[in-house]
Design an enzyme around this catalytic site. Structure first.
Site: not given
Ligand code: NAI
Length: 255
Positions: A195, A149, A162-166, A21
């Protein structure tokens, strides 16, 4: 005789635990759910950004608290959710949003990079669902959303881990939906396409242009697009929606 308005008890403030968050999509989800009257528990690894966001939400009349957790560490995540339940007295909504990428072509991807993405992006959702569902059963209500995703649906070169996890999140979510449906708990996936966040900021312009051309709506996604989908899926009125994957990608895949 009391009229129906005065005899019905007021709706409880729903408590939502949101991982990742501190920024990007997770932050947008937190702001949206807080605006919708939820008490949001903001979870991520670093305290500073979580405190700032909680203060922002509280200053605008919302309810927020923070949980400093590492979702890749089963104990840290379990303790974080357990503590949030103890502090808030309930848990109604779980949004497994935090995720990472460690991209590389198959031939160059190491075991470590495969394992760490599976642990962070998939196992964490299992752990969080396990602890959260116990509390949700007590309240006979629950809304679980796993953020996957489009990569997990159609695959993506350079993202085997990543794709496998999702993709794994889809099977996990359907299983949670089946195991807990009779207890008032729903579980769904929201699968974003491209996004604009910190995660995607480094992508070369030509790749972004290619994605833009594939989007039927002719624009790239923003975090609020995903927050709006999560707001609906976690609402009280979405009780008949479970085990589903809502793809929010501007018509990029139409999978
Ligand atoms: P981001 O990298 O901007 O934010 C990720 C968030 O997860 C951050 O708050 C970070 O501190 C937290 N985080 C990461 N590892 C952590 C851990 N070990 N423990 C606690 N917190 C942790 O990523 P974004 O773009 O906001 O993505 C959010 C979700 O949406 C992810 O699951 C991502 O795979 C998914 N997603 C994003 C897309 C995109 O185009 N941005 C597309 C498809 C899926």
């Amino acid at each position: 005789m009391a009229d129906s308005a005065s005899s019905s008890s007021p709706a409880p403030t729903r408590v939502a635990f949101i991982t990742g968050a501190s920024r990007g999509i997770g932050k947008a989800i937190a702001l949206r759910l807080a605006r919708d009257g939820r008490h949001v528990v903001l979870a991520a690894r670093s305290e500073g950004p979580l405190k700032d966001l909680a203060a922002q939400i509280i200053a605008s009349g919302g309810k927020a608290s923070i949980a400093v957790v590492d979702i890749a560490d089963s104990k840290s995540l379990t303790d974080g959710i357990t503590k949030a339940v103890a502090e808030c007295g309930r848990l109604d909504i779980l949004v497994n949003n935090a995720g990472i990428t460690k991209d590389n072509l198959m031939l160059r991807m190491t075991d470590e990079d495969f394992d760490s993405v599976i642990t962070t992006n998939l196992k964490s959702a299992f752990v969080a669902c396990r602890v959260a569902s116990r509390e949700m059963m007590r309240g006979k209500f629950g809304r679980i959303v796993n953020i996957a995703s489009t990569s997990g649906i159609i695959g993506n070169a350079g993202q085997a881990n990543y794709a496998a996890a999702k993709a794994g999140l889809l099977g996990l979510t359907k299983t949670v939906a089946r195991e807990f449906g009779s207890k008032g708990i729903t579980a769904n996936v929201v699968a974003p396409g491209y996004i604009e966040t910190d995660m995607t900021a480094g992508l070369p312009a030509e790749i972004k242009d290619g994605i833009l051309k594939m989007c039927a709506v002719r624009r790239l996604g923003v975090a609020d697009d995903i927050a709006a989908a999560v707001a609906y899926v976690t609402s009280d009125e979405a009780g008949f929606l479970t085990g589903q994957t809502l793809i929010v990608d501007g018509g990029m895949t139409m999978a």
